[in-house]
Enzyme design. Structure first.
Site, short mmCIF file in Angstrom:
data_model
loop_
_atom_site.label_atom_id
_atom_site.label_comp_id
_atom_site.label_asym_id
_atom_site.label_seq_id
_atom_site.Cartn_x
_atom_site.Cartn_y
_atom_site.Cartn_z
CG HIS A 191 -0.28 0.10 2.51
ND1 HIS A 191 0.45 -0.95 3.04
CD2 HIS A 191 -0.17 1.11 3.41
CE1 HIS A 191 0.95 -0.58 4.20
NE2 HIS A 191 0.61 0.66 4.44
CE LYS A 195 4.53 6.32 3.52
NZ LYS A 195 4.50 5.84 4.91
CG HIS A 220 2.27 7.61 -0.04
ND1 HIS A 220 1.78 8.56 0.82
CD2 HIS A 220 1.71 6.44 0.36
CE1 HIS A 220 0.97 7.98 1.71
NE2 HIS A 220 0.90 6.69 1.45
CG HIS A 244 -3.54 3.64 2.08
ND1 HIS A 244 -2.95 3.80 0.85
CD2 HIS A 244 -2.59 4.01 2.98
CE1 HIS A 244 -1.71 4.22 1.00
NE2 HIS A 244 -1.47 4.36 2.29
CG HIS A 245 -3.27 7.96 3.56
ND1 HIS A 245 -2.95 7.88 4.90
CD2 HIS A 245 -2.27 7.31 2.90
CE1 HIS A 245 -1.81 7.24 5.05
NE2 HIS A 245 -1.38 6.86 3.85
CG ASP A 273 -1.65 2.31 7.62
OD1 ASP A 273 -0.58 1.91 8.11
OD2 ASP A 273 -1.71 3.19 6.74
#
Ligand SMILES: [Fe+2]
Length: 332
Positions: A191, A195, A220, A244-245, A273
């Site tokens: 995920h 980065k 990222h 995912h953010h 996470d």
């Protein structure tokens, strides 16, 4: 004039009849293949486990285990299930074929074997095997790259692995189909692969980021999606990487999605996470206890960030879970 085609690959031939074994071996060796011959099922299973076999040609009628049973054993193990299997049978009966299909065979040939038919099937199955090997390699490279990001920061050691297990356990509890659970396991590992494109002075900065640095860090999610997009087998992983953010109130990134617009798999992974980041040590904070972490996350659910029903499932998973190895981690 064309150069003759060079064939590569190791083929296992299992047949208790010596004459048939030699015939097959000569035929395949002449084509350039490496051939490993065995006379019974036990030896066949041993070779599959110990050698790097690309294709198995199994006689159905052998002292136990039979060709059907060997085929079933090959297809039931994750490490060997992609090895193509051709079953050889003297009996051209429907019952045999059905049993062969049930045991996972890729193809059947009747004895006596027709040379041209055998070679045509061997060639095509090995080509297919080559493609799956390449795909397998690509996935391995992506996972290794993801682990290399983890290796840059000792505080994230084991984070991806724990995430993978937590997310899959929640997926199982929610009754998600196997393809989405595979995506969750892969998503746990890759995920944050984007980065790779974030400069180290930002990635490893021990304090809060400036607005400009934050903007770069937020890239990222998009970068990760671009890295994994060419892999068809990762199509269910892409929404996890990208979203995912996100937060339920629309204050997350990159698309400011709200509520159910955020893919379910991404909502699962983000809970795991955040929890892992809270319960593991970072340069500027100690690891929180499970209770403290859940208290904070409940507050954040009230604030409109996370999915409360998934947090309930996650909490049940954590409480029923083996203690996770105390590591340290972070999430940005
Ligand atoms: Fe992330």
């Amino acid at each position: 004039m064309f150069a003759p085609e060079i064939h590569e690959g190791t083929i296992l031939v299992a047949d208790d009849n010596e004459a048939d074994r030699e015939l097959l071996s000569n035929l395949l060796s002449t084509e350039g293949y490496e051939v490993v011959c065995v006379a019974d099922g036990q030896q066949a299973l041993g070779k599959v486990a110990s050698d790097s076999i690309d294709l198995a040609v199994l006689d159905v009628v052998m002292p136990r285990p039979t060709g059907f049973e060997i085929c079933q054993a090959i297809k039931s193990k994750a490490e060997t299930r992609l090895i193509p299997v051709i079953l050889l049978t003297a009996l051209n009966s429907d019952a045999d074929r059905i049993r062969g299909i049930m045991s996972g065979a890729d193809d059947f040939l009747s004895k006596p074997v027709n040379k041209h038919e055998l070679l045509a099937r061997v060639h095509s199955l090995l080509r297919l095997k080559q493609f799956t090997d390449e795909l397998d390699n690509a996935e391995t490279v992506l996972s290794s790259l993801a682990v290399s990001i983890e290796a840059k920061d000792p505080y994230t050691e084991g984070h991806c692995d724990r995430l993978s297990k937590y997310s899959d356990a929640v997926g199982e509890k929610l009754g998600l189909p196997e393809d989405l659970r595979v995506a969750l396991r892969r998503g746990g590992l890759v995920h944050d692969i984007g980065k790779l494109g974030v400069p180290e002075h930002i990635l490893l900065k021990p304090g809060p980021l400036t607005p400009e640095e934050r903007k770069i860090m937020e890239q990222h999610t998009l970068m990760g999606e671009r890295i994994c997009a060419p892999l068809r087998s990762f199509r269910n992983v892409l929404p996890i990487i990208r979203h995912h953010h996100e937060k339920r109130d629309g204050s997350g990134y990159p698309d400011r999605l709200r509520g159910e617009q955020i893919p379910l798999t991404a909502r699962i992974l983000q809970i795991a996470d955040i929890y892992d980041a809270l319960t593991t040590e970072r340069p500027y904070k100690k690891a929180l206890s499970t209770q403290e972490a859940f208290a904070i996350m409940r507050e954040e659910v009230k604030r409109g960030w996370w999915d409360g029903s998934i947090l309930d499932e996650f909490e049940a998973v954590v409480h029923g879970y083996e203690p996770v190895q105390p590591g340290r981690s972070g999430t940005q």
